[in-house]
Structure formats: C-alpha cells, structure tokens
Enzyme design. Structure first.
Site, PDB file in Angstrom:
ATOM      1  N   ASN A  89       8.686   3.887  -0.179  1.00  0.00           N
ATOM      2  CA  ASN A  89       7.466   4.470  -0.744  1.00  0.00           C
ATOM      3  C   ASN A  89       7.489   4.638  -2.258  1.00  0.00           C
ATOM      4  O   ASN A  89       6.442   4.562  -2.900  1.00  0.00           O
ATOM      5  CB  ASN A  89       7.260   5.844  -0.076  1.00  0.00           C
ATOM      6  CG  ASN A  89       6.336   6.741  -0.852  1.00  0.00           C
ATOM      7  OD1 ASN A  89       5.132   6.548  -0.835  1.00  0.00           O
ATOM      8  ND2 ASN A  89       6.902   7.727  -1.565  1.00  0.00           N
ATOM      9  N   TYR A 119       1.470  -4.074 -11.794  1.00  0.00           N
ATOM     10  CA  TYR A 119       1.364  -3.345 -10.518  1.00  0.00           C
ATOM     11  C   TYR A 119       0.733  -4.246  -9.455  1.00  0.00           C
ATOM     12  O   TYR A 119       1.184  -4.285  -8.310  1.00  0.00           O
ATOM     13  CB  TYR A 119       0.518  -2.086 -10.755  1.00  0.00           C
ATOM     14  CG  TYR A 119       0.392  -1.152  -9.572  1.00  0.00           C
ATOM     15  CD1 TYR A 119       1.456  -0.336  -9.181  1.00  0.00           C
ATOM     16  CD2 TYR A 119      -0.811  -1.043  -8.866  1.00  0.00           C
ATOM     17  CE1 TYR A 119       1.324   0.551  -8.111  1.00  0.00           C
ATOM     18  CE2 TYR A 119      -0.946  -0.167  -7.804  1.00  0.00           C
ATOM     19  CZ  TYR A 119       0.126   0.633  -7.436  1.00  0.00           C
ATOM     20  OH  TYR A 119      -0.010   1.514  -6.375  1.00  0.00           O
ATOM     21  N   LYS A 138       2.731  -5.325  -6.102  1.00  0.00           N
ATOM     22  CA  LYS A 138       2.254  -4.948  -4.759  1.00  0.00           C
ATOM     23  C   LYS A 138       1.907  -6.195  -3.933  1.00  0.00           C
ATOM     24  O   LYS A 138       2.109  -6.191  -2.717  1.00  0.00           O
ATOM     25  CB  LYS A 138       1.069  -3.984  -4.857  1.00  0.00           C
ATOM     26  CG  LYS A 138       1.449  -2.609  -5.437  1.00  0.00           C
ATOM     27  CD  LYS A 138       2.409  -1.829  -4.533  1.00  0.00           C
ATOM     28  CE  LYS A 138       2.582  -0.377  -5.002  1.00  0.00           C
ATOM     29  NZ  LYS A 138       3.514   0.395  -4.143  1.00  0.00           N
ATOM     30  N   ILE A 193      -5.775   8.106  -2.507  1.00  0.00           N
ATOM     31  CA  ILE A 193      -5.121   9.240  -1.858  1.00  0.00           C
ATOM     32  C   ILE A 193      -4.842  10.304  -2.919  1.00  0.00           C
ATOM     33  O   ILE A 193      -4.288   9.992  -3.985  1.00  0.00           O
ATOM     34  CB  ILE A 193      -3.801   8.809  -1.168  1.00  0.00           C
ATOM     35  CG1 ILE A 193      -4.032   7.580  -0.258  1.00  0.00           C
ATOM     36  CG2 ILE A 193      -3.208   9.977  -0.394  1.00  0.00           C
ATOM     37  CD1 ILE A 193      -4.982   7.784   0.894  1.00  0.00           C
ATOM     38  N   THR A 207      -3.061  12.421  -4.813  1.00  0.00           N
ATOM     39  CA  THR A 207      -1.650  12.699  -5.159  1.00  0.00           C
ATOM     40  C   THR A 207      -1.529  12.787  -6.679  1.00  0.00           C
ATOM     41  O   THR A 207      -2.445  12.387  -7.405  1.00  0.00           O
ATOM     42  CB  THR A 207      -0.723  11.550  -4.690  1.00  0.00           C
ATOM     43  OG1 THR A 207      -1.011  10.388  -5.491  1.00  0.00           O
ATOM     44  CG2 THR A 207      -0.888  11.231  -3.219  1.00  0.00           C
TER      45      THR A 207
HETATM   46  N1  LIG Z   1      -2.140   7.791  -4.363  1.00  0.00           N
HETATM   47  C1  LIG Z   1      -2.777   6.677  -4.156  1.00  0.00           C
HETATM   48  O1  LIG Z   1      -4.013   6.643  -4.200  1.00  0.00           O
HETATM   49  C2  LIG Z   1      -2.021   5.405  -3.857  1.00  0.00           C
HETATM   50  C3  LIG Z   1      -2.767   4.265  -3.558  1.00  0.00           C
HETATM   51  C4  LIG Z   1      -2.102   3.084  -3.275  1.00  0.00           C
HETATM   52  C5  LIG Z   1      -0.708   3.062  -3.268  1.00  0.00           C
HETATM   53  N2  LIG Z   1      -0.010   4.179  -3.560  1.00  0.00           N
HETATM   54  C6  LIG Z   1       1.470   4.080  -3.521  1.00  0.00           C
HETATM   55  O2  LIG Z   1       2.005   5.196  -2.862  1.00  0.00           O
HETATM   56  C7  LIG Z   1       3.350   5.406  -3.319  1.00  0.00           C
HETATM   57  C8  LIG Z   1       3.548   6.887  -3.564  1.00  0.00           C
HETATM   58  O3  LIG Z   1       2.701   7.315  -4.611  1.00  0.00           O
HETATM   59  P1  LIG Z   1       1.938   8.713  -4.610  1.00  0.00           P
HETATM   60  O4  LIG Z   1       0.498   8.432  -4.701  1.00  0.00           O
HETATM   61  O5  LIG Z   1       2.453   9.573  -3.525  1.00  0.00           O
HETATM   62  O6  LIG Z   1       2.339   9.269  -6.050  1.00  0.00           O
HETATM   63  P2  LIG Z   1       3.406  10.343  -6.525  1.00  0.00           P
HETATM   64  O7  LIG Z   1       3.473  10.209  -8.004  1.00  0.00           O
HETATM   65  O8  LIG Z   1       3.108  11.671  -5.928  1.00  0.00           O
HETATM   66  O9  LIG Z   1       4.737   9.807  -5.852  1.00  0.00           O
HETATM   67  C9  LIG Z   1       5.460   8.731  -6.330  1.00  0.00           C
HETATM   68  C10 LIG Z   1       6.891   9.008  -5.958  1.00  0.00           C
HETATM   69  O10 LIG Z   1       7.700   7.902  -6.346  1.00  0.00           O
HETATM   70  C11 LIG Z   1       8.796   8.429  -7.041  1.00  0.00           C
HETATM   71  N3  LIG Z   1       9.389   7.445  -7.939  1.00  0.00           N
HETATM   72  C12 LIG Z   1       8.815   6.771  -8.955  1.00  0.00           C
HETATM   73  N4  LIG Z   1       9.734   6.004  -9.571  1.00  0.00           N
HETATM   74  C13 LIG Z   1      10.910   6.209  -8.909  1.00  0.00           C
HETATM   75  C14 LIG Z   1      12.220   5.727  -9.054  1.00  0.00           C
HETATM   76  N5  LIG Z   1      12.545   4.875 -10.029  1.00  0.00           N
HETATM   77  N6  LIG Z   1      13.165   6.148  -8.181  1.00  0.00           N
HETATM   78  C15 LIG Z   1      12.865   7.019  -7.197  1.00  0.00           C
HETATM   79  N7  LIG Z   1      11.647   7.536  -7.029  1.00  0.00           N
HETATM   80  C16 LIG Z   1      10.683   7.133  -7.866  1.00  0.00           C
HETATM   81  C17 LIG Z   1       8.275   9.644  -7.787  1.00  0.00           C
HETATM   82  O11 LIG Z   1       9.305  10.504  -8.207  1.00  0.00           O
HETATM   83  C18 LIG Z   1       7.410  10.251  -6.689  1.00  0.00           C
HETATM   84  O12 LIG Z   1       8.177  11.020  -5.781  1.00  0.00           O
HETATM   85  C19 LIG Z   1       3.544   4.505  -4.519  1.00  0.00           C
HETATM   86  O13 LIG Z   1       4.279   3.355  -4.155  1.00  0.00           O
HETATM   87  C20 LIG Z   1       2.118   4.096  -4.890  1.00  0.00           C
HETATM   88  O14 LIG Z   1       2.062   2.862  -5.524  1.00  0.00           O
HETATM   89  C21 LIG Z   1      -0.629   5.352  -3.854  1.00  0.00           C
END
Ligand SMILES: NC(=O)c1ccc[n+]([C@@H]2O[C@H](COP(=O)([O-])OP(=O)(O)OC[C@H]3O[C@@H](n4cnc5c(N)ncnc54)[C@H](O)[C@@H]3O)[C@@H](O)[C@H]2O)c1
Length: 254
Positions: free
Chosen positions: A93, A159, A163, A192, A194
């Site tokens: 994730n 990005y 992806k 989402i 976050t």
């Molecule tokens: N929130 C959205 O709308 C959304 C949409 C599509 C995809 N995503 C994907 O969901 C995933 C989680 O994102 P989120 O929205 O929960 O955001 P978030 O910022 O809350 O979480 C991202 C997490 O990844 C961790 N992270 C980043 N770089 C890291 C590294 N080098 N080593 C370890 N951990 C690392 C951060 O510390 C954090 O815990 C991501 O891959 C993101 O691309 C999120």
C-alpha cells in the site's frame, strides 16, 4: 464452508500502515481475525496502529520499513515470517504522488523517487512475499494502485507511469503463480479521504468540485478500501486473480 471474511489464523502484512488506507486496512484485517505485521516508515504512527489493534483485542506487531530501501523490504518479510510463523496476505500500500508539474518541467530526481516508492517497492515486496508464500503453500497479494493506473493523472506523469506499472506487476505474477496457490490482485481507489488526498483537495471549493465528479456523490473512506482488501484476501475471493478492482463510487465507469 469458510465463514465469510473470516481471516482467523491468517497472517497479514500491510505496508504504509501508519496512516490513511494502510492504517484502516491493518485495523480491519485484524478485526476479521488476522495477525497483522504493521510495516511503516514512521515508527511512532506505526506503533499507534498496533496499539489500536491490540486495544481492540487483535494481534499485531510493528516493523520499521521504508519501502525506498530494498533491505528494509527484505527484512520486513523475513521478520514477519519469523514473528508470526508464515505469510498469507500482503497489502502493498505504501505510496506517494510526487510533485505536480507539467511533464516538461518534471525533474529526474522526482521521477526516481516516485518510481522507487510506488513501483520498484511493489516489485521487491512481491518478490519476497511470493518466496514466503511458496514456502507455506500459497497466499493472497493485493497491490494498492489508483485510477492513475489506467488513465492519466494530470501533472503526475511519474505517478501515472508507476501505477500503470503496478497493474503490470499484478498481472504478471497472477499468471505465473496461479497454479501454485498465490492470487495477486490490484485495487484502484477513487477519491478516498486521507492525508494524501488532502494535500490536493485542500479547500471547501476543491472538495465540492471533486465530489461533483463522483457519481455516488461522496468521497470514499479508508474503510471502503479495507473491506475490498479483506474480501480479495479471504476465501470469498478464492477464484479471483489478476483482477483490477475499482473502489471509487463509480468514477471510472463513465
Ligand atoms: N487517497 C486516495 O484518494 C488514493 C487514491 C488512489 C490511490 N491511493 C493510494 O493509496 C495508497 C495509500 O495512500 P493514502 O491515500 O492512504 O495516503 P497516506 O498519505 O495517508 O498514506 C500513505 C502511506 O504511505 C507511506 N509511505 C510513503 N512513502 C513511504 C516509504 N518510502 N516507505 C514506507 N511508507 C511510505 C506513508 O508514510 C503513509 O503511511 C498510496 O499508494 C496511494 O497512491 C490513494
């Protein structure tokens, strides 16, 4: 007949489990009965995830893992197997978006960081997770992708490329390991709520404009993704592999 979404006796590993989708998924997998290896680069927040799980009667332990660091990834998987005895479920994730800029103004440094964090890390996580799962006879891997895995995210070419690559890794491994009991799927979250999304949608106006483009009329919550991960990881998803599941309030079907 397995109980729906019963993950009792299973061992799960979640990367980036200190916040947002990762934290919610670690907590939900534990609620469904899995023992959870909570991997995060932020130790304090990762340990908070563990404390919440334990306070709610679950089983979890923390492992520091910066997914930009290949040796952290190898250690994370090896530690999970040593600590919990096996690996059944992995949710890859951890991710970040990188700087928003026109394509021709993007820097090589930014490209490298975004590819390392979102794509190379998933390759390495899968490599070690698959080895561990082969040892115990199978498992389920879920990669956290994005709508940017199938369409362009404007201003984020790195990005978008990373992806798209995650879907390629998902399909390649799903086909290669299907006969050996390892299922591999990807989830594409929509908008989402976050911290990551908050960095882009940082005003009431931006939020209204975003919500206006979501057919269901509201943003998703991290728990929406957690439930989909649990489904794919459970016996309920037994015949699903190589799939891309959109959890996005119908955004991508327009
Ligand atoms: N929130 C959205 O709308 C959304 C949409 C599509 C995809 N995503 C994907 O969901 C995933 C989680 O994102 P989120 O929205 O929960 O955001 P978030 O910022 O809350 O979480 C991202 C997490 O990844 C961790 N992270 C980043 N770089 C890291 C590294 N080098 N080593 C370890 N951990 C690392 C951060 O510390 C954090 O815990 C991501 O891959 C993101 O691309 C999120």
């Amino acid at each position: 007949m397995a109980t729906p979404l019963d993950l009792a006796g299973r061992v799960a590993l979640v990367t980036g489990a200190s916040s947002g989708i990762g934290r919610a998924t670690a907590e939900y997998l534990a609620e469904r009965g899995a023992a959870v290896a909570v991997a995060a680069r932020n130790d304090a927040r990762g340990r908070e995830t563990v404390e919440t799980i334990v306070a709610n009667g679950g089983n979890a332990a923390f492992i520091h893992a910066d997914v930009e660091n290949p040796s952290d990834i190898a250690t994370m998987v090896e530690w999970t197997v040593r600590r919990f005895g096996r690996l059944d479920i992995a949710f890859n994730n951890a991710g970040m978006t990188g700087a928003v800029a026109p394509f021709h103004e993007q820097s090589l440094d930014d490209w490298d960081e975004v590819i390392r964090t979102n794509l190379t890390s998933v390759f390495l996580c899968m490599k070690y997770e698959i080895s561990a799962m082969l040892e115990s006879g199978g498992g389920s891997i879920v990669n956290n992708c994005s709508g940017a895995g199938v369409i362009a995210a404007p201003g984020l070419p790195h990005y978008t490329a990373a992806k798209h690559g995650v879907l390629g890794l998902t399909k390649a491994a799903a086909k290669e390991y299907a006969a050996r009991g390892i299922r591999v799927n990807a989830i594409c979250p929509g908008f989402i709520d976050t911290p990551q999304l908050g960095r882009f949608i940082d005003s009431p106006e931006a939020k209204s404009a975003t919500v206006a483009g979501i057919p269901m009329g509201h943003m998703g919550q991290p728990i929406d993704i957690a439930r989909a991960v649990a489904f794919l990881a459970s016996a309920e998803g037994a015949y699903i592999s190589g799939d891309t599941m959109f959890v996005d309030g119908a955004v991508m079907c327009r």
